[in-house]
Scaffold this motif. Structure first.
Motif, PDB file in Angstrom:
ATOM      1  N   GLY A 148      -2.675  11.486   2.768  1.00 45.95           N
ATOM      2  CA  GLY A 148      -1.908  10.028   2.183  1.00 45.95           C
ATOM      3  C   GLY A 148      -3.476   8.734   2.616  1.00 45.95           C
ATOM      4  N   ASN A 196       6.154  17.405   1.823  1.00 41.90           N
ATOM      5  CA  ASN A 196       4.260  17.170   1.425  1.00 41.90           C
ATOM      6  C   ASN A 196       3.638  17.253   2.108  1.00 41.90           C
ATOM      7  OD1 ASN A 196       4.894  15.238  -0.440  1.00 41.90           O
ATOM      8  ND2 ASN A 196       4.654  13.062   0.756  1.00 41.90           N
ATOM      9  N   TYR A 225      -1.669  11.692  -6.503  1.00 38.33           N
ATOM     10  CA  TYR A 225      -0.782  12.055  -6.099  1.00 38.33           C
ATOM     11  C   TYR A 225      -0.013  13.324  -6.702  1.00 38.33           C
ATOM     12  CZ  TYR A 225      -2.511   8.324  -3.001  1.00 38.33           C
ATOM     13  OH  TYR A 225      -3.231   7.303  -2.270  1.00 38.33           O
ATOM     14  N   CYS A 275      -5.408  14.493  -3.941  1.00 41.10           N
ATOM     15  CA  CYS A 275      -4.194  14.203  -2.863  1.00 41.10           C
ATOM     16  C   CYS A 275      -3.089  15.116  -2.341  1.00 41.10           C
ATOM     17  CB  CYS A 275      -3.681  12.537  -2.251  1.00 41.10           C
ATOM     18  SG  CYS A 275      -2.977  13.187  -0.853  1.00 41.10           S
ATOM     19  N   PRO A 321       0.740  13.908   0.745  1.00 43.20           N
ATOM     20  CA  PRO A 321       0.719  11.536   0.199  1.00 43.20           C
ATOM     21  C   PRO A 321       1.021  11.346   1.587  1.00 43.20           C
ATOM     22  CG  PRO A 321       1.945  12.393  -1.092  1.00 43.20           C
ATOM     23  CD  PRO A 321       2.073  13.912  -0.714  1.00 43.20           C
TER      24      PRO A 321
END
Length: 291
Positions: A185, A55, A200, A167, A170
């Motif tokens: 996030g 991420n 997202y 975003c 996340p």
């Protein structure tokens, strides 16, 4: 029932490929975990494929350089899928407009705002103040240690203007060494709770898994979903994402949930089961640390 294992080798023969998280799994944001790297190298030597699925809001090339700095051996992985690459593709196709307000560090700003090479006609993005923006791109809070309530005034203005927030990571929190930091996030979660709309592109959401599969199939297009194992320490990201994609998962309990699962070298079985019940989660396997 989640099965507690002592090593990746106990179960790895059942899988042709791994989707492996980075922070809390392969490194701690400062340096590599040697046992984790050794386990991945051994898996690849037996013919398995390792796709790092992170991420991180950074592009793949930037993550590669970061891994080199953390001394993660190149022999431990085959390819990388980043939330940042999924989010950048969306941003440069106009997902939140072309006049965007950027929230994140200067380093992330420079890398994020380079258009992906896979796009033939990327949109031309212009960074503008919040009151002039058509949308928001968030790679993370400018101050990752600040109380989330400090973001409310700007998010309230964005909500009243009907802006979408893209975003790029996340994750709610991440541990860098011994310090816990807020991630993008957390900003998106607060914005959603305030009535705003957040988009997202990382785990547990589908776009990053689509990217991970493209990375995998570029190496071996024959790998089936039932032969993929997702590994990570995020119950709400790694495990929930795997459950949503209907692939097996190995939950690393010694990361974000170390205290809740009472993990020493291994999780306490009773504490683990209680934690999973609260989280309404059912990973296939659990292990204290990747090894």
């Amino acid at each position: 029932m989640t099965r507690i294992v002592r090593s990746l080798a106990e179960i790895s023969d059942a899988y042709d490929a791994l989707f492996v998280d980075l922070w809390g799994c392969v490194h701690n944001g400062v340096t590599a975990y040697p046992a984790a790297c050794e386990a991945l190298i051994a898996y690849r030597q037996r013919g398995g494929i390792v796709i790092l699925v992170t991420n991180s809001p950074r592009p793949r090339a930037s993550v590669e350089r970061q891994l080199d700095g953390f001394h993660v051996p190149r022999e431990a992985w085959d390819s990388i899928a980043t939330s940042g690459d999924s989010a950048r593709t969306a941003a440069f196709t106009g997902a939140v407009g072309t006049k965007v307000h950027f929230i994140g560090s200067p380093e992330e700003k420079d890398s994020f705002l380079t258009a992906p090479k896979i796009l033939e006609n990327p949109a031309e993005l212009e960074i503008v103040p919040l009151d002039e923006a058509e949308g928001i791109v968030c790679t993370g809070p400018v101050d990752p240690f600040a109380d989330p309530d400090t973001w409310r005034p700007d998010l309230l203005l964005a909500k009243t203007r009907g802006l979408k927030l893209l975003c790029a990571n996340p994750d709610i929190v991440v541990d860098r060494g011994e310090s816990r930091e807020w991630c993008a996030g957390a900003v998106a979660k607060l914005y959603t709770e305030m009535g705003g709309q957040s988009l997202y592109f990382g785990k547990p959401h589908p776009p990053i898994y689509d990217l991970a599969r493209r990375r995998l199939h570029a190496i071996d297009h024959k790998v089936e979903a039932g032969r993929i194992l997702a590994i990570g320490d995020g119950i709400a990201t790694d495990v929930r994402g795997a459950m949503g994609e209907d692939i097996d998962s190995l939950f690393i309990t010694g990361g974000l949930a170390a205290s809740e699962t009472k993990t020493g070298q291994d999780p306490d079985a009773a504490a683990l089961n209680a934690y999973l019940a609260v989280e309404n989660s059912n990973p296939t396997y659990a292990i204290g640390f990747l090894r």
